[in-house]
Design a protein around this motif. Structure first.
Motif, PDB file in Angstrom:
ATOM      1  N   PHE A 114       0.858  -1.189   0.000  1.00  0.00           N
ATOM      2  CA  PHE A 114       0.000   0.000   0.000  1.00  0.00           C
ATOM      3  C   PHE A 114       0.896   1.242   0.000  1.00  0.00           C
ATOM      4  CE2 PHE A 114      -4.107   1.732   2.253  1.00  0.00           C
ATOM      5  CZ  PHE A 114      -4.207   2.732   1.309  1.00  0.00           C
ATOM      6  N   SER A 115       1.904   1.237   0.868  1.00  0.00           N
ATOM      7  CA  SER A 115       2.831   2.371   0.934  1.00  0.00           C
ATOM      8  C   SER A 115       3.502   2.605  -0.415  1.00  0.00           C
ATOM      9  CB  SER A 115       3.912   2.120   2.000  1.00  0.00           C
ATOM     10  OG  SER A 115       3.359   1.968   3.282  1.00  0.00           O
ATOM     11  N   LEU A 116       3.928   1.526  -1.054  1.00  0.00           N
ATOM     12  CA  LEU A 116       4.605   1.613  -2.347  1.00  0.00           C
ATOM     13  C   LEU A 116       3.693   2.246  -3.398  1.00  0.00           C
ATOM     14  CD1 LEU A 116       7.091   0.849  -4.112  1.00  0.00           C
ATOM     15  CD2 LEU A 116       6.010  -1.384  -4.451  1.00  0.00           C
ATOM     16  N   ALA A 117       2.444   1.792  -3.468  1.00  0.00           N
ATOM     17  CA  ALA A 117       1.497   2.352  -4.432  1.00  0.00           C
ATOM     18  C   ALA A 117       1.265   3.838  -4.177  1.00  0.00           C
ATOM     19  CB  ALA A 117       0.171   1.591  -4.365  1.00  0.00           C
ATOM     20  N   MET A 118       1.182   4.219  -2.902  1.00  0.00           N
ATOM     21  CA  MET A 118       0.922   5.614  -2.552  1.00  0.00           C
ATOM     22  C   MET A 118       2.073   6.534  -2.924  1.00  0.00           C
ATOM     23  SD  MET A 118      -2.105   6.121  -1.146  1.00  0.00           S
ATOM     24  CE  MET A 118      -1.906   7.590  -0.130  1.00  0.00           C
ATOM     25  N   MET A 119       3.274   6.004  -3.025  1.00  0.00           N
ATOM     26  CA  MET A 119       4.428   6.830  -3.364  1.00  0.00           C
ATOM     27  C   MET A 119       4.544   7.083  -4.867  1.00  0.00           C
ATOM     28  SD  MET A 119       6.090   8.087  -0.902  1.00  0.00           S
ATOM     29  CE  MET A 119       5.783   7.948   0.870  1.00  0.00           C
ATOM     30  N   SER A 149       2.264   9.345   3.721  1.00  0.00           N
ATOM     31  CA  SER A 149       1.464   9.553   2.516  1.00  0.00           C
ATOM     32  C   SER A 149      -0.024   9.602   2.834  1.00  0.00           C
ATOM     33  CB  SER A 149       1.755   8.473   1.480  1.00  0.00           C
ATOM     34  OG  SER A 149       1.549   7.186   2.017  1.00  0.00           O
ATOM     35  N   LEU A 150      -0.495   8.762   3.750  1.00  0.00           N
ATOM     36  CA  LEU A 150      -1.911   8.793   4.109  1.00  0.00           C
ATOM     37  C   LEU A 150      -2.266  10.070   4.857  1.00  0.00           C
ATOM     38  CD1 LEU A 150      -2.620   5.080   5.113  1.00  0.00           C
ATOM     39  CD2 LEU A 150      -3.357   6.289   3.053  1.00  0.00           C
ATOM     40  N   ALA A 151      -1.375  10.533   5.723  1.00  0.00           N
ATOM     41  CA  ALA A 151      -1.624  11.788   6.429  1.00  0.00           C
ATOM     42  C   ALA A 151      -1.662  12.970   5.467  1.00  0.00           C
ATOM     43  CB  ALA A 151      -0.550  12.017   7.494  1.00  0.00           C
TER      44      ALA A 151
END
Length: 260
Positions: A114-119, A149-151
């Motif tokens: 998820f983190s990777l996609a958000m970046m 990224s979510l924040a």
């Protein structure tokens, strides 16, 4: 089959495929290093104008390899710290890479996936894909820039819901929130990402690089500083050969063909 990052190209687009079929494309140190190397090579290759990151098979990425994490509990904490530094180096490489990066998501994008996609700069997701920050479900906290990224992208209450409760969220809701750019039928994420990359590839690479840099810097600049940065980029791009090509083509109602 061992975990690996497959690298192929289609036209002017580099496609990086997370590949660990037995573990739903779980991430590991080999992938981080390969990802950084691939971006370094692509940065200096004028034939590559965009990058797509996707997963092999039915899923994007399951996040970290839990068996490897369990094993690291018996080692010095520095071992896990070094592994996370590898992930974070790849995350920063994606963010600072001067060419657009698109995530093509099928199935699960969990944890660091998820983190990777958000970046990535743009996200194309299959309609049935599921995003989840699963860390709190196994007594862990985020890595890969997930909390950052979510924040940045979501209201605090929703970011808290995803991170504290490990709630799953679908592509349709993330699209409504402006986090996912396109929602497509299952099995079509990569094809649509390629179409998006082709539109990017038709634009001036120097302008794409400036826009990405300005977006990256916007959250840390005050208005005065950012206006200076916009001025400098604009002047630099106006005096680039591609501006002459673009303006002339527009005035003549032609399609421009930009230089690398």
């Amino acid at each position: 089959m061992t975990a690996q990052l497959k690298s192929t190209s289609q036209g002017q687009t580099l496609i990086l495929t997370l590949s660990d079929p037995t573990l739903r494309n779980a991430l590991g140190p080999e992938m981080y290093a390969a990802g950084i190397e691939a971006l370094n090579v692509a940065e200096s290759n004028p034939e590559i104008r965009s990058v797509i990151i996707t997963g092999e098979g039915a899923n994007f990425c399951a996040g970290g390899n839990l068996r490897r994490l369990q094993g690291n509990r018996d080692k010095e904490p520095e071992i896990q710290a070094q592994s996370i530094e590898g992930l974070h180096s790849w995350i920063e490489a994606i963010r600072t890479f001067p060419k657009p990066v698109i995530a093509a998501v099928e199935g699960a994008a969990a944890g660091a996936g998820f983190s990777l996609a958000m970046m990535c700069d743009l996200v194309v997701a299959a309609r049935n894909s599921v995003f989840v920050m699963a860390y709190s479900s196994i007594a862990l906290s985020p890595d890969g820039g997930g909390s950052w990224s979510l924040a940045q992208a979501l209201p605090r209450q929703l970011a808290s819901e995803l991170l504290l409760l490990g709630e799953r969220i679908g592509a349709e809701r993330l699209h409504a929130l402006g986090v996912v750019n396109q929602v497509v039928d299952s099995g079509q994420a990569l094809d649509h990402a390629l179409r998006l990359s082709e539109r990017i590839n038709d634009r001036a690479p120097n302008a794409m690089s400036s826009i990405k840099e300005l977006l990256n810097e916007a959250s840390t600049h005050n208005l005065t500083t950012h206006l200076r940065q916009e001025r400098d980029h604009f002047v630099k791009n106006l005096h680039h050969a591609n501006a002459g090509i673009g303006i002339t083509a527009f005035l003549n109602k032609e399609n421009p063909r930009y230089k690398s």
